[in-house]
Design an enzyme around this catalytic site. Sequence first.
Site, PDB file in Angstrom:
ATOM      1  N   LYS A   1      51.200  25.241  44.370  1.00 25.40           N
ATOM      2  CA  LYS A   1      51.545  23.986  43.691  1.00 25.40           C
ATOM      3  C   LYS A   1      52.639  24.161  42.630  1.00 25.40           C
ATOM      4  O   LYS A   1      53.399  23.228  42.359  1.00 25.40           O
ATOM      5  CB  LYS A   1      50.305  23.364  43.061  1.00 25.40           C
ATOM      6  CG  LYS A   1      49.307  22.867  44.083  1.00 25.40           C
ATOM      7  CD  LYS A   1      48.121  22.184  43.428  1.00 25.40           C
ATOM      8  CE  LYS A   1      47.143  21.675  44.485  1.00 25.40           C
ATOM      9  NZ  LYS A   1      46.013  20.933  43.893  1.00 25.40           N
TER      10      LYS A   1
ATOM     11  N   ARG B   1      39.889  33.361  32.656  1.00 23.24           N
ATOM     12  CA  ARG B   1      39.287  34.681  32.455  1.00 23.24           C
ATOM     13  C   ARG B   1      40.059  35.490  31.416  1.00 23.24           C
ATOM     14  O   ARG B   1      39.478  36.262  30.658  1.00 23.24           O
ATOM     15  CB  ARG B   1      39.242  35.446  33.779  1.00 23.24           C
ATOM     16  CG  ARG B   1      38.219  34.909  34.770  1.00 23.24           C
ATOM     17  CD  ARG B   1      38.371  35.561  36.127  1.00 23.24           C
ATOM     18  NE  ARG B   1      39.658  35.228  36.744  1.00 23.24           N
ATOM     19  CZ  ARG B   1      40.086  35.701  37.906  1.00 23.24           C
ATOM     20  NH1 ARG B   1      39.342  36.554  38.578  1.00 23.24           N
ATOM     21  NH2 ARG B   1      41.253  35.339  38.392  1.00 23.24           N
TER      22      ARG B   1
END
Length: 414
Positions: free
Chosen positions: A56, A141
């Site tokens: 994307k 993360r």
Amino acid sequence: MNCYLIGTDVSHSRSPAIHAAFGRYAYGLRQLAPDGLASFLETEDFDGLNVTLPFKREILPYLDAVDPHAAAIGAVNTVVCRGGKCIGYNTDYLGLRGLLERAGFELRGRKVLILGTGGTSRTAAAVAEDCGAAAIIRVSRTGREGAVTYAQAAASCRDFDYLINTTPVGKTPEPDACPISLAPFSRLQGVADVLYNPLRTRLVLEAQARGIPAVGGLEMLVRQAAASCALFTGLPVAEQTVRAVCQRLGRELENLVLIGMPGSGKTTIGRLLAQKTGLRFVDSDEEAASVAGKPIPELIREAGEAPFRALEAAVLSELSRRSGLVIATGGGAVLDADNVRRLRQNGRLIFLDRPLSDLAPDDAHPLSDTQAKLTALYAARHPIYAACADRTVSGFPDPQAAAEAVYALWKEDK
């Protein structure tokens, strides 16, 4: 007109069925290697594209122009090619905003936590900002790109009101995964997961178990597809059509899972129900017997209940990942909470509630082959069936009536 969905993992995509429902062009899947975007764009002939992970943002340099709204978000999920020019758009925005509005999630003045930092997370942040959110925090993360880590979110974002998952964690073929525990977030008013396979991710199920309104991403998928269709063809898709596609797709994908006592008619009713709905019928005990290579009563009498329960759990785990089924479960399937959770991810649990007086001992069911065993089993399991069920059908005079009642629920609940 040829249109495709491109990404590195599109094998489970529902997009072809959705675009086929709009009926205006050919639509296919193209699964690319992580480094395969440039080659595809250079060699393939296409009129329009939908773009999913991880392309994307990567596709942006290859486009001749980018819609200002998509440029501001920094992610493109729709490409239209006309006159030798490829133009990028972001219809995920419309899909997600429509999903949140239909769910009744009011973000104005609220704090929104977004899991992930990819293209879809940028879209979610744009939706939250345009809806007037008071605070928007993204979680990753590593904590890079202005995000916080999951540990930091659990420690410092406990008072957030809404959570949107844009990561692939929990997606089939790993539906047991969950991106975050909701335990620290005591003020959540709503959870949205952009994933739609399974229909209800583990995150969505955890939210619902805590009494928090939660939605999966199927409607987002349909709404962004409708917006893409309008860009591909230059013709808008009516809201009535969008709703109809959502309802039809939901019926086709969701499993109907029959639970209840041994001898309550699950197999007979399930076969009748499959005929009425057009869904495929599967009996989990028959599947388990096929794997074991022997009838279930024989397996239980030879080896005891525990080996059968382990086999049953494995069979139900596999069936729960599939869609469009009528599943007749064994009487003890719901004794394992993991079985129930997995079956709920793509299914609705229907309790066929027959009174004890309608049931009879049967040698085919070793755990209820005497009246005493049957009575004790009924007393122990009835509350569990009732607690696990999404809907209950009782008081039916025969299997045909039961199948009609479940069919009515199937039609009504959509």
